[in-house]
Design a protein around this motif. Structure first.
Motif, PDB file in Angstrom:
ATOM      1  N   VAL A   1       0.844  -1.205   0.000  1.00  0.00           N
ATOM      2  CA  VAL A   1       0.000   0.000   0.000  1.00  0.00           C
ATOM      3  C   VAL A   1       0.875   1.249   0.000  1.00  0.00           C
ATOM      4  CG1 VAL A   1      -1.659   1.348   1.344  1.00  0.00           C
ATOM      5  CG2 VAL A   1      -1.952  -1.140   1.100  1.00  0.00           C
ATOM      6  N   TYR A   2       1.899   1.257   0.837  1.00  0.00           N
ATOM      7  CA  TYR A   2       2.796   2.413   0.909  1.00  0.00           C
ATOM      8  C   TYR A   2       3.520   2.624  -0.419  1.00  0.00           C
ATOM      9  CZ  TYR A   2       6.762   5.330   2.232  1.00  0.00           C
ATOM     10  OH  TYR A   2       7.701   6.337   2.286  1.00  0.00           O
ATOM     11  N   ALA A   3       4.056   1.557  -0.992  1.00  0.00           N
ATOM     12  CA  ALA A   3       4.800   1.685  -2.241  1.00  0.00           C
ATOM     13  C   ALA A   3       3.893   2.100  -3.400  1.00  0.00           C
ATOM     14  CB  ALA A   3       5.496   0.360  -2.575  1.00  0.00           C
ATOM     15  N   GLY A   4       2.640   1.621  -3.379  1.00  0.00           N
ATOM     16  CA  GLY A   4       1.712   2.005  -4.440  1.00  0.00           C
ATOM     17  C   GLY A   4       1.224   3.433  -4.314  1.00  0.00           C
ATOM     18  N   ALA A   5       1.096   3.912  -3.073  1.00  0.00           N
ATOM     19  CA  ALA A   5       0.625   5.289  -2.863  1.00  0.00           C
ATOM     20  C   ALA A   5       1.736   6.305  -3.030  1.00  0.00           C
ATOM     21  CB  ALA A   5       0.018   5.413  -1.464  1.00  0.00           C
ATOM     22  N   ASN A   6       3.003   5.859  -2.911  1.00  0.00           N
ATOM     23  CA  ASN A   6       4.146   6.767  -3.028  1.00  0.00           C
ATOM     24  C   ASN A   6       5.187   6.167  -3.984  1.00  0.00           C
ATOM     25  OD1 ASN A   6       3.366   8.600  -0.554  1.00  0.00           O
ATOM     26  ND2 ASN A   6       3.330   6.493   0.204  1.00  0.00           N
ATOM     27  N   PRO A   7       4.831   5.975  -5.243  1.00  0.00           N
ATOM     28  CA  PRO A   7       5.729   5.252  -6.163  1.00  0.00           C
ATOM     29  C   PRO A   7       7.034   5.973  -6.453  1.00  0.00           C
ATOM     30  CG  PRO A   7       3.886   6.228  -7.355  1.00  0.00           C
ATOM     31  CD  PRO A   7       3.597   6.414  -5.903  1.00  0.00           C
ATOM     32  N   GLY A   8       7.076   7.286  -6.288  1.00  0.00           N
ATOM     33  CA  GLY A   8       8.272   8.028  -6.657  1.00  0.00           C
ATOM     34  C   GLY A   8       9.300   8.172  -5.554  1.00  0.00           C
TER      35      GLY A   8
ATOM     36  N   ARG B   1      -5.977  10.607   4.684  1.00  0.00           N
ATOM     37  CA  ARG B   1      -5.236   9.866   3.660  1.00  0.00           C
ATOM     38  C   ARG B   1      -5.150   8.389   4.006  1.00  0.00           C
ATOM     39  NH1 ARG B   1       0.180   8.758   1.787  1.00  0.00           N
ATOM     40  NH2 ARG B   1       0.276   9.040  -0.476  1.00  0.00           N
ATOM     41  N   ARG B   2      -4.978   8.085   5.268  1.00  0.00           N
ATOM     42  CA  ARG B   2      -4.931   6.686   5.693  1.00  0.00           C
ATOM     43  C   ARG B   2      -6.266   5.989   5.438  1.00  0.00           C
ATOM     44  NH1 ARG B   2      -1.758   3.726   9.198  1.00  0.00           N
ATOM     45  NH2 ARG B   2      -2.802   1.977  10.249  1.00  0.00           N
ATOM     46  N   GLY B   3      -7.356   6.717   5.729  1.00  0.00           N
ATOM     47  CA  GLY B   3      -8.679   6.147   5.485  1.00  0.00           C
ATOM     48  C   GLY B   3      -8.938   5.908   4.017  1.00  0.00           C
TER      49      GLY B   3
ATOM     50  N   LEU C   1      -6.674   5.331   1.690  1.00  0.00           N
ATOM     51  CA  LEU C   1      -5.829   4.237   1.193  1.00  0.00           C
ATOM     52  C   LEU C   1      -6.340   2.873   1.640  1.00  0.00           C
ATOM     53  CD1 LEU C   1      -2.228   5.719   1.657  1.00  0.00           C
ATOM     54  CD2 LEU C   1      -3.514   5.444  -0.466  1.00  0.00           C
ATOM     55  N   TYR C   2      -6.678   2.752   2.929  1.00  0.00           N
ATOM     56  CA  TYR C   2      -7.014   1.428   3.459  1.00  0.00           C
ATOM     57  C   TYR C   2      -8.501   1.099   3.372  1.00  0.00           C
ATOM     58  CZ  TYR C   2      -2.285   0.768   5.182  1.00  0.00           C
ATOM     59  OH  TYR C   2      -0.919   0.593   5.262  1.00  0.00           O
ATOM     60  N   ARG C   3      -9.370   2.088   3.533  1.00  0.00           N
ATOM     61  CA  ARG C   3     -10.802   1.788   3.525  1.00  0.00           C
ATOM     62  C   ARG C   3     -11.370   1.766   2.115  1.00  0.00           C
ATOM     63  NH1 ARG C   3     -13.816   5.397   7.566  1.00  0.00           N
ATOM     64  NH2 ARG C   3     -13.596   6.962   5.906  1.00  0.00           N
ATOM     65  N   HIS C   4     -10.851   2.630   1.250  1.00  0.00           N
ATOM     66  CA  HIS C   4     -11.366   2.699  -0.118  1.00  0.00           C
ATOM     67  C   HIS C   4     -10.413   2.044  -1.123  1.00  0.00           C
ATOM     68  CE1 HIS C   4     -14.658   5.415   1.026  1.00  0.00           C
ATOM     69  NE2 HIS C   4     -13.766   6.060   1.780  1.00  0.00           N
ATOM     70  N   GLY C   5      -9.140   2.401  -1.034  1.00  0.00           N
ATOM     71  CA  GLY C   5      -8.192   1.901  -2.033  1.00  0.00           C
ATOM     72  C   GLY C   5      -7.868   0.424  -1.888  1.00  0.00           C
ATOM     73  N   LEU C   6      -7.452   0.017  -0.685  1.00  0.00           N
ATOM     74  CA  LEU C   6      -7.013  -1.363  -0.495  1.00  0.00           C
ATOM     75  C   LEU C   6      -8.137  -2.351  -0.759  1.00  0.00           C
ATOM     76  CD1 LEU C   6      -4.895  -3.401   0.359  1.00  0.00           C
ATOM     77  CD2 LEU C   6      -5.546  -3.011   2.741  1.00  0.00           C
ATOM     78  N   ARG C   7      -9.341  -2.024  -0.333  1.00  0.00           N
ATOM     79  CA  ARG C   7     -10.450  -2.963  -0.530  1.00  0.00           C
ATOM     80  C   ARG C   7     -10.677  -3.239  -2.015  1.00  0.00           C
ATOM     81  NH1 ARG C   7     -16.440  -2.676   2.278  1.00  0.00           N
ATOM     82  NH2 ARG C   7     -17.229  -4.630   1.396  1.00  0.00           N
ATOM     83  N   ASN C   8     -10.548  -2.225  -2.834  1.00  0.00           N
ATOM     84  CA  ASN C   8     -10.758  -2.414  -4.272  1.00  0.00           C
ATOM     85  C   ASN C   8      -9.538  -3.017  -4.958  1.00  0.00           C
ATOM     86  OD1 ASN C   8     -13.485  -1.051  -5.138  1.00  0.00           O
ATOM     87  ND2 ASN C   8     -12.589   0.296  -3.604  1.00  0.00           N
ATOM     88  N   ALA C   9      -8.396  -2.989  -4.286  1.00  0.00           N
ATOM     89  CA  ALA C   9      -7.190  -3.581  -4.864  1.00  0.00           C
ATOM     90  C   ALA C   9      -6.968  -5.015  -4.394  1.00  0.00           C
ATOM     91  CB  ALA C   9      -5.972  -2.721  -4.502  1.00  0.00           C
ATOM     92  N   LEU C  10      -7.866  -5.520  -3.531  1.00  0.00           N
ATOM     93  CA  LEU C  10      -7.633  -6.812  -2.902  1.00  0.00           C
ATOM     94  C   LEU C  10      -7.980  -8.023  -3.772  1.00  0.00           C
ATOM     95  CD1 LEU C  10      -8.643  -6.602   0.872  1.00  0.00           C
ATOM     96  CD2 LEU C  10      -6.402  -7.043  -0.112  1.00  0.00           C
TER      97      LEU C  10
END
Length: 321
Positions: free
Chosen positions: A117-124, A230-232, A234-243
């Motif tokens: 999650v961290y690497a995907g949210a901060n790729p650069g 931002r944490r919410g 990434l983890y509540r919206h982003g991660l669930r759809n990336a799982l």
């Protein structure tokens, strides 16, 4: 859901039937088991009698129907080496393998998903590139080398963990487990860590790819604009759809580790299914090999079925047909 479940159960039966045919034919053409049960100086009459007892004097088709009939009764024959029912041997060793696999998968999920999650949210960022370089290293290193290095460092040089064996066990519901004792845990860590590295790297890269995809979606921007932290987001919206792909890989890796932990179990002298399989192959112990292959097939079809069910729990938009 009921119709889908029935359909999948029928597919599972067909797959297991096909596996039984393949396993039976493979075992039928890989040597004569009679010579495993008779003495070296056995006479022709004794060899013929053993062949009749094993049912090898019948036609291949008759042998297959007998094999399937016995299999439905839970009778896979007796081990030629241990002189015990092959199924009992497998079930006796299964908890040991499950221990290191479950711990390995837990390690992988706990480490890989947050880092992904961290690497995907901060790729650069430099830290993200460092994480991805480490994941590439984890995929590239062979497990036998990793195991030997862990033994050298943690068991020989630093003397933190034992190098082999299962340690103390405790009986729970008729099954012996080592993860419920302190000494058992000290023996579990190194083989589990060896198994987890490659899976950890794969899960990390899949999670990162999924997060990089979902962070570009409009609903992520809208959630952030509505004041969600931002944490919410990434983890509540982003991660669930990336799982979805993560769950797929997790399920496949779980089955893969249960089925093919042979190298790791051999290196650490871990008394699980993998070590039993290697010993059985060396000694041509056909009944044990047959039970192992059928169990592996069952594990994979059940895991694939459960993964499909988990899809609908993660994303209700997915419908099963």
């Amino acid at each position: 859901m009921l119709g889908y479940t029935i359909k999948r159960l029928i597919q599972m039966v067909i797959v297991l039937w096909a596996v039984s045919v393949i396993v039976f034919l493979m075992m039928s053409f890989t040597g004569d088991p009679v010579f495993m049960v008779v003495p070296i100086d056995a006479t022709e009459a004794e060899i013929a009698q053993a062949r009749r007892i094993l049912g090898l004097d019948r036609s291949l088709l008759e042998q297959y129907f007998i094999f399937v009939g016995n299999m439905f009764q839970g009778d896979f024959g007796r081990s030629y080496v241990f002189r015990e029912p092959a199924l009992d041997l497998i079930l006796e060793r299964l908890p040991a393998t499950l221990e290191i696999v479950i711990v390995a998968m837990a390690m992988s999920a706990v480490v890989a998903i947050p880092l992904g999650v961290y690497a995907g949210a901060n790729p650069g960022r430099f830290s993200s590139r460092t994480i991805m370089s480490g994941s590439l290293l984890g995929i590239s290193l062979p497990s036998f080398w990793v195991g030997m290095m862990l033994i050298f460092l943690f068991a020989v040089k630093w003397r933190i963990f034992p190098s082999s064996g299962r340690g103390d066990t405790v009986e729970i519901l008729g099954t012996r487990w080592s993860i419920f004792t302190a000494d058992g845990w000290s023996h579990v860590i190194l083989p589990s860590l060896t198994l987890s590295l490659a899976t950890m790297a794969i899960l990390l890269r899949i999670t990162r790819a999924g997060m990089m995809e979902v962070t570009r979606q409009d609903y992520m921007k809208f959630a952030r604009a509505k004041g969600v932290s931002r944490r919410g987001v990434l983890y509540r919206h982003g991660l669930r759809n990336a799982l979805i792909p993560v769950v797929t890989i997790f399920g496949l890796q779980l089955g893969d580790l249960i089925a093919f932990a042979t190298i790791t179990e051999t290196i650490f002298a871990w008394p699980g299914l993998g070590k039993l399989l290697i010993d059985s192959i060396y000694r041509a112990d056909r009944p044990v090999i047959v039970v192992y292959l059928m169990l592996v097939a069952l594990i994979f079809v059940v895991i694939n079925f459960l993964v499909d069910i988990v899809y609908t729990l993660i994303d209700p938009r997915i419908t099963v047909k």
